[in-house]
Design a protein around this motif. Structure first.
Motif, mmCIF file in Angstrom:
data_model
loop_
_atom_site.group_PDB
_atom_site.id
_atom_site.type_symbol
_atom_site.label_atom_id
_atom_site.label_comp_id
_atom_site.label_asym_id
_atom_site.label_seq_id
_atom_site.Cartn_x
_atom_site.Cartn_y
_atom_site.Cartn_z
ATOM 1 N N TYR A 1 0.824 -1.204 0.000
ATOM 2 C CA TYR A 1 0.000 0.000 0.000
ATOM 3 C C TYR A 1 0.862 1.259 0.000
ATOM 4 N N VAL A 2 1.928 1.242 0.780
ATOM 5 C CA VAL A 2 2.806 2.403 0.842
ATOM 6 C C VAL A 2 3.405 2.676 -0.528
ATOM 7 N N GLY A 3 3.852 1.631 -1.229
ATOM 8 C CA GLY A 3 4.427 1.806 -2.563
ATOM 9 C C GLY A 3 3.431 2.366 -3.555
ATOM 10 N N VAL A 4 2.212 1.840 -3.530
ATOM 11 C CA VAL A 4 1.179 2.323 -4.443
ATOM 12 C C VAL A 4 0.829 3.770 -4.129
ATOM 13 N N ILE B 1 2.992 10.663 -9.162
ATOM 14 C CA ILE B 1 2.339 10.913 -10.447
ATOM 15 C C ILE B 1 1.467 12.155 -10.346
ATOM 16 N N GLY B 2 0.729 12.268 -9.253
ATOM 17 C CA GLY B 2 -0.144 13.416 -9.055
ATOM 18 C C GLY B 2 0.616 14.723 -8.987
ATOM 19 N N CYS B 3 1.833 14.684 -8.406
ATOM 20 C CA CYS B 3 2.633 15.894 -8.297
ATOM 21 C C CYS B 3 3.190 16.347 -9.640
ATOM 22 N N THR B 4 3.391 15.422 -10.546
ATOM 23 C CA THR B 4 4.016 15.786 -11.809
ATOM 24 C C THR B 4 3.002 16.101 -12.891
ATOM 25 N N SER B 5 1.729 15.804 -12.666
ATOM 26 C CA SER B 5 0.787 16.032 -13.746
ATOM 27 C C SER B 5 0.154 17.403 -13.612
ATOM 28 N N GLY B 6 0.170 18.107 -14.680
ATOM 29 C CA GLY B 6 -0.458 19.398 -14.800
ATOM 30 C C GLY B 6 -0.680 19.604 -16.290
ATOM 31 N N LEU B 7 -1.752 20.259 -16.639
ATOM 32 C CA LEU B 7 -2.068 20.420 -18.051
ATOM 33 C C LEU B 7 -0.878 21.035 -18.774
ATOM 34 N N ALA C 1 -7.066 4.651 -11.339
ATOM 35 C CA ALA C 1 -6.210 3.874 -10.427
ATOM 36 C C ALA C 1 -6.352 4.381 -8.996
ATOM 37 N N LYS C 2 -6.415 5.694 -8.836
ATOM 38 C CA LYS C 2 -6.623 6.264 -7.504
ATOM 39 C C LYS C 2 -7.983 5.852 -6.949
ATOM 40 N N ALA C 3 -9.002 5.868 -7.792
ATOM 41 C CA ALA C 3 -10.335 5.453 -7.351
ATOM 42 C C ALA C 3 -10.323 3.989 -6.929
ATOM 43 N N LEU D 1 -13.498 9.839 -1.522
ATOM 44 C CA LEU D 1 -12.381 9.975 -2.460
ATOM 45 C C LEU D 1 -12.596 9.116 -3.702
ATOM 46 N N PHE D 2 -13.135 7.920 -3.521
ATOM 47 C CA PHE D 2 -13.456 7.059 -4.666
ATOM 48 C C PHE D 2 -14.400 7.799 -5.612
ATOM 49 N N ASN D 3 -15.444 8.404 -5.068
ATOM 50 C CA ASN D 3 -16.402 9.139 -5.905
ATOM 51 C C ASN D 3 -15.757 10.351 -6.570
ATOM 52 N N TYR D 4 -14.914 11.055 -5.836
ATOM 53 C CA TYR D 4 -14.230 12.222 -6.383
ATOM 54 C C TYR D 4 -13.333 11.822 -7.559
ATOM 55 N N TYR D 5 -12.503 10.802 -7.366
ATOM 56 C CA TYR D 5 -11.597 10.363 -8.427
ATOM 57 C C TYR D 5 -12.354 9.799 -9.623
ATOM 58 N N THR D 6 -13.446 9.092 -9.361
ATOM 59 C CA THR D 6 -14.250 8.547 -10.456
ATOM 60 C C THR D 6 -14.846 9.671 -11.295
ATOM 61 N N LYS D 7 -15.391 10.683 -10.626
ATOM 62 C CA LYS D 7 -15.972 11.822 -11.350
ATOM 63 C C LYS D 7 -14.891 12.578 -12.133
ATOM 64 N N ALA D 8 -13.737 12.763 -11.531
ATOM 65 C CA ALA D 8 -12.640 13.450 -12.220
ATOM 66 C C ALA D 8 -12.186 12.657 -13.443
ATOM 67 N N ALA D 9 -12.146 11.330 -13.335
ATOM 68 C CA ALA D 9 -11.772 10.487 -14.478
ATOM 69 C C ALA D 9 -12.796 10.624 -15.592
ATOM 70 N N GLU D 10 -14.064 10.649 -15.221
ATOM 71 C CA GLU D 10 -15.120 10.816 -16.233
ATOM 72 C C GLU D 10 -14.983 12.163 -16.938
#
Length: 112
Positions: free
Chosen positions: A9-12, A19-25, A51-53, A86-95
């Motif tokens: 879990y710690v590795g994931v 990944i989240g820190c490096t992504s920006g439009l 994956a986060k969801a 958080l699952f719902n937030y990430y799912t909506k963001a992915a959509e």
């Protein structure tokens, strides 16, 4: 052992955080009006967000197991609800990322 802190879990979580820190439009894609590049970027973002969801769903499932004993500061229900929010937030963001990829795909008919 606290399920949340197993080495896997710690590795994931670390990978997701990095990944989240490096992504920006990518501004250069927008400035060049590069719809193909934006399609690819938004699809990658959707994959990361899914994956986060999935990770949040897995954590909620772990917290729901009878063997999990939360610390005195929180309840099982609080932890599960937090993960599900958080699952719902990430799912909506992915959509939303997928919808933006689709929009950019339609703006450039040469994209398959």
């Amino acid at each position: 052992m606290n399920t949340c802190w197993r080495p896997g879990y710690v590795g994931v979580l670390l990978a997701i955080t990095l990944i989240g820190c490096t992504s920006g439009l990518p501004r250069e894609l927008v400035e060049r009006n590069d719809h193909a590049g934006l399609v690819q970027w938004y699809q990658q973002e959707a994959t990361v967000l899914r994956a986060k969801a999935d990770q949040m769903r897995a954590m909620a499932d772990e917290y729901a197991k009878p063997a999990y004993q939360p610390s005195p500061k929180e309840t099982r229900t609080e932890l599960i609800n937090h993960c599900l929010r958080l699952f719902n937030y990430y799912t909506k963001a992915a959509e939303e990322a997928e919808a933006l990829a689709k929009m950019h795909r339609e703006r450039s008919p040469a994209i398959p």
